[in-house]
Design an enzyme around this catalytic site. Sequence first.
Site: not given
Length: 329
Positions: A171, A201, A217, A285
């Site tokens: 990513s 990333g 996260d 997305k």
Amino acid sequence: MSVLFSAAADSYGLAVRELRGEFGRDLKIERVGAELGRVDGPSVRELAAACDDGRIMFVRHLTVEIASFEELPPDYELAELVLAELPEYPKALAVQAWTDGPGGGSYYHRLEEALAGRGVAVTRSGQEYVVSCFGGRKAILLGVNRLADSLSDWPGGRMRLARGEGRVSRSEFKLEEAIATFGLELPRGGKAVDLGASPGGWTRILRQHGQEVWSVDPGSLDPRLRDDRRIHHEATTAGRFFAANRVRFDVVVNDMRMDQVTSARMMLDAAAHLRRGGLAVVTLKGGGKNPLDGARRGIDVLRERYDVLHARQLHHNRNEITVVARRHD
């Protein structure tokens, strides 16, 4: 003159829909490769302007077609075709060559030799004018364009980035490509929040650009990031983080796996913690029957708190749109 445009093979139909929505339903468009089309009518500058500000999201590269061949002509003729299109004799030109499949190197070297014979240096990028050469099944197409109107300094918009040992995830390429393609400048010594950061990333790329990063996260970060004192892993959800957060950020990024509208609404929550004029990068997305309409709905949500600067399907996006915006209030 006809303009050649590239788009991901799976998104070609969406690119055509956008072009006709912007320039008229009767716009003449012909598919000449899996990822390449020809459009007649609007100028390359009009097309580039529509792509730059996000009115057209699925086009990745533009060039003005100057010739087509069954095979490339002799070097002198090939060089003359290119040079005749330029306002003045160049010291150097960038050459991009590609095909529907692997390869393209032979076209690059032919152009390199032809132009060198006329005293013109050739590079793969970084010049004011770009020569594009596409090898298709039925013809070889040649184009010339200003870099400023080409959208990408890579063959057909296919940016290739090195897979270094320090990479945490694939990513990373998406954020790297966005920074390079849109010329983003992150504030020196800024504070950034990375939503949905695991395994880190995008956090790693933000650190490379001098940001102190809050990585949000519940999942873990790559062990190689844990000793960096300017990375703060917040092992919680974005909602809980923002409920307790007191930091004002300069940058917010979001590559979370959720639908376009939900992801955009998350960015509205982030806007309250972003400095005025702060930079936002989010991937919307795709998926569903109407990914274009879904992306547009997400962008409409973002406009409640942001000025949308760019929106484009980059090479590393696959079925996503990268949106770059600034907080406007």
